[in-house]
Design a protein around this motif. Sequence first.
Motif: not given
Length: 85
Positions: A45-56, A75-79
């Motif tokens: 489990p997690g969020t898109v925000h934490t994944d985007l932070m991990a990816a820099g 608005e942009k992340i959908g898949i």
Amino acid sequence: MNRNFILLALIFQLHWIQAQSIFPLNSNWQFREDGTDTWYAATVPGTVHTDLMAAGKIPDPFYGTNESLVQWVEEKIGIIDVYLI
């Protein structure tokens, strides 16, 4: 009777094979922005925000006024996808 035994053995074997199939759902997740071909690793489990932070790709939205810089994410992340191995 022999035919019934073969049918019963086949059903038991198919059930046993299905019982041995385990698909962990906590790994191999990915996400991407709609309209792009770049995939990023996702933690479940997690969020898109934490994944985007991990990816820099985004700053920490909970630091200072960074929240206003990451408003586009909703608005942009959908898949979101997973590969079962």
